[in-house]
Design an enzyme around this catalytic site. Sequence first.
Site, PDB file in Angstrom:
ATOM      1  N   HIS A 125      49.024  39.509  48.377  1.00  0.00           N
ATOM      2  CA  HIS A 125      48.031  38.904  47.489  1.00  0.00           C
ATOM      3  C   HIS A 125      48.544  39.002  46.051  1.00  0.00           C
ATOM      4  O   HIS A 125      48.922  40.094  45.599  1.00  0.00           O
ATOM      5  CB  HIS A 125      46.697  39.643  47.575  1.00  0.00           C
TER       6      HIS A 125
ATOM      7  N   ASN B  68      47.129  38.970  42.970  1.00  0.00           N
ATOM      8  CA  ASN B  68      46.545  39.933  42.029  1.00  0.00           C
ATOM      9  C   ASN B  68      46.613  41.380  42.521  1.00  0.00           C
ATOM     10  O   ASN B  68      46.534  42.302  41.719  1.00  0.00           O
ATOM     11  CB  ASN B  68      45.110  39.529  41.661  1.00  0.00           C
TER      12      ASN B  68
ATOM     13  N   HIS C 242      40.042  40.773  38.351  1.00  0.00           N
ATOM     14  CA  HIS C 242      39.506  39.452  38.027  1.00  0.00           C
ATOM     15  C   HIS C 242      39.092  39.355  36.566  1.00  0.00           C
ATOM     16  O   HIS C 242      39.178  38.305  35.960  1.00  0.00           O
ATOM     17  CB  HIS C 242      38.335  39.105  38.962  1.00  0.00           C
TER      18      HIS C 242
ATOM     19  N   THR D  42      46.918  33.556  47.006  1.00  0.00           N
ATOM     20  CA  THR D  42      46.010  33.850  45.889  1.00  0.00           C
ATOM     21  C   THR D  42      44.747  33.007  45.991  1.00  0.00           C
ATOM     22  O   THR D  42      44.771  31.908  46.558  1.00  0.00           O
ATOM     23  CB  THR D  42      46.702  33.660  44.522  1.00  0.00           C
ATOM     24  N   THR D  43      43.665  33.534  45.424  1.00  0.00           N
ATOM     25  CA  THR D  43      42.381  32.836  45.443  1.00  0.00           C
ATOM     26  C   THR D  43      42.250  32.019  44.163  1.00  0.00           C
ATOM     27  O   THR D  43      42.140  32.610  43.075  1.00  0.00           O
ATOM     28  CB  THR D  43      41.217  33.874  45.477  1.00  0.00           C
TER      29      THR D  43
ATOM     30  N   GLY E 113      39.102  38.780  51.358  1.00  0.00           N
ATOM     31  CA  GLY E 113      37.966  39.287  50.597  1.00  0.00           C
ATOM     32  C   GLY E 113      37.277  40.403  51.367  1.00  0.00           C
ATOM     33  O   GLY E 113      37.661  40.723  52.494  1.00  0.00           O
TER      34      GLY E 113
ATOM     35  N   GLU F  46      39.121  43.667  60.179  1.00  0.00           N
ATOM     36  CA  GLU F  46      39.304  44.783  59.228  1.00  0.00           C
ATOM     37  C   GLU F  46      38.192  45.808  59.400  1.00  0.00           C
ATOM     38  O   GLU F  46      38.335  46.964  59.014  1.00  0.00           O
ATOM     39  CB  GLU F  46      39.289  44.263  57.783  1.00  0.00           C
TER      40      GLU F  46
ATOM     41  N   ASP G  43      50.654  43.621  51.782  1.00  0.00           N
ATOM     42  CA  ASP G  43      49.255  43.342  51.439  1.00  0.00           C
ATOM     43  C   ASP G  43      49.093  43.317  49.910  1.00  0.00           C
ATOM     44  O   ASP G  43      48.934  42.248  49.342  1.00  0.00           O
ATOM     45  CB  ASP G  43      48.308  44.379  52.072  1.00  0.00           C
TER      46      ASP G  43
HETATM   47  P1  IMP Z   1      44.072  37.231  44.460  1.00  0.00           P
HETATM   48  O1  IMP Z   1      43.567  36.352  45.573  1.00  0.00           O
HETATM   49  O2  IMP Z   1      45.409  36.822  43.939  1.00  0.00           O
HETATM   50  O3  IMP Z   1      43.039  37.403  43.371  1.00  0.00           O
HETATM   51  O4  IMP Z   1      44.340  38.679  45.100  1.00  0.00           O
HETATM   52  C1  IMP Z   1      43.339  39.677  45.203  1.00  0.00           C
HETATM   53  C2  IMP Z   1      42.298  39.312  46.236  1.00  0.00           C
HETATM   54  O5  IMP Z   1      42.866  39.347  47.567  1.00  0.00           O
HETATM   55  C3  IMP Z   1      41.144  40.306  46.319  1.00  0.00           C
HETATM   56  O6  IMP Z   1      40.147  40.027  45.370  1.00  0.00           O
HETATM   57  C4  IMP Z   1      40.647  40.115  47.739  1.00  0.00           C
HETATM   58  O7  IMP Z   1      39.792  38.996  47.816  1.00  0.00           O
HETATM   59  C5  IMP Z   1      41.906  39.774  48.517  1.00  0.00           C
HETATM   60  N1  IMP Z   1      42.440  40.961  49.210  1.00  0.00           N
HETATM   61  C6  IMP Z   1      43.478  41.730  48.847  1.00  0.00           C
HETATM   62  N2  IMP Z   1      43.668  42.720  49.752  1.00  0.00           N
HETATM   63  C7  IMP Z   1      42.753  42.547  50.703  1.00  0.00           C
HETATM   64  C8  IMP Z   1      42.454  43.248  51.916  1.00  0.00           C
HETATM   65  O8  IMP Z   1      43.074  44.250  52.312  1.00  0.00           O
HETATM   66  N3  IMP Z   1      41.405  42.768  52.639  1.00  0.00           N
HETATM   67  C9  IMP Z   1      40.708  41.669  52.262  1.00  0.00           C
HETATM   68  N4  IMP Z   1      40.965  40.989  51.149  1.00  0.00           N
HETATM   69  C10 IMP Z   1      41.975  41.433  50.376  1.00  0.00           C
HETATM   70 ZN    ZN Z   2      45.308  41.129  52.772  1.00  0.00          ZN
END
Ligand code: IMP
Ligand code: ZN
Length: 354
Positions: A19, A21, A69, A101-102, A190, A220, A295
């Site tokens: 991910h 972030n 965020h 990424t989201t 998430g 999970e 992760d």
């Molecule tokens: P982003 O999508 O680049 O903002 O990366 C961070 C996001 O990835 C977090 O806000 C979560 O929504 C998701 N995320 C990261 N690690 C996990 C996990 O272990 N389980 C579920 N969601 C995760």
């Molecule tokens: Zn993940």
Amino acid sequence: MEEMKEWCRLMPKIELHAHLNGSIRDSTLLELAKVLGEKGVIVFDDVKDVIMKCGRSLPECFQLFDLYHILATDHETVSRITKETIEDFAAENVVYLELRTTPKNNQAKGMTKRSYMKAVIDGLRDVDTVDVSFISSDILINHTSEKKKRIFVRLLLSIDRRETTEAAMETVDLAVEMKDLGVVGIDLSGNPIVGEWKTFLPALMYAKDKGLPITLHCGEVPNPEEIQAMLDICPERLGHACFLQDEEWQRVKSSRIPVEICLTSNLQTERLTSIDYHHFDDLYKAKHPVVICTDDRGLFSTTLSNEYYLAASTFGLAKGQMIELARSAIDFVFADDGVKKNIRELFEASERAY
Ligand code: IMP
Ligand code: ZN
């Protein structure tokens, strides 16, 4: 031990579950928090301890994601984090990275999901310590020197479990629009205790209709109904899969769905009491497709090399088995056959060199 760690670092590797972030460098996170503290946006002392803490619980992880965020809301920061993440993976000999990424809307900062993704692409273009290929199998971006390391990067757009059906649909539309800019699939992630499957299903089916492969954070937490529903849509890969029961494992095994294994993440978020009982062992022995991943390398203070080292030292894998394990991931990437061919060549060249 040190020799084996260095060997794991030098080995060519593929990262399929990272991910963006969650991959922020601690040093960058602290720097961003300090600046926002000085501007009065946050109280630095309130967040310092969470940032510095090792061994976070699952709720603390999601607390930190909320902080990410807040910190990473402007385009420039998103580009910087992307650039640094690519550099960090390349530095440990990751030759193919599927970064997820989201896409985020943030009206106050003039950010839309599309402009967020543009900032990610800008970050990819900004990398100058390594040759980055993210558009097509034969075009190299920032290609300046034959001597530089080369990394193939592809993107997955994540649907956050907090999102509405409409927001999830918007993400899939964006992924379709960005197929020519390195987007190769969709992820569902998430907080696993938030949101309902029926909310995301229409967007996931839409992605399937559009030919986008899907990977789901699955099991999970114990949630048999959702796990069954997830398997019903035949995702191309599964993340984690910690709380599957026998019948569900049979379905996964008979359909040969590759499982993204994140050892440190599962340990730190207390999905299991000891790494010795991790399902990697059973899957690996059963020759089920698995891929070792980080992760969130920043959040969990790990690296892909460290995850391979952990697998080797816990489950007694020899060097030859590690190379085979790393190489087998080529078959599970969402990029096209041209890219797979290129990664195979990179593996061969890299193995010859070390
Ligand atoms: P982003 O999508 O680049 O903002 O990366 C961070 C996001 O990835 C977090 O806000 C979560 O929504 C998701 N995320 C990261 N690690 C996990 C996990 O272990 N389980 C579920 N969601 C995760
Ligand atoms: Zn993940």
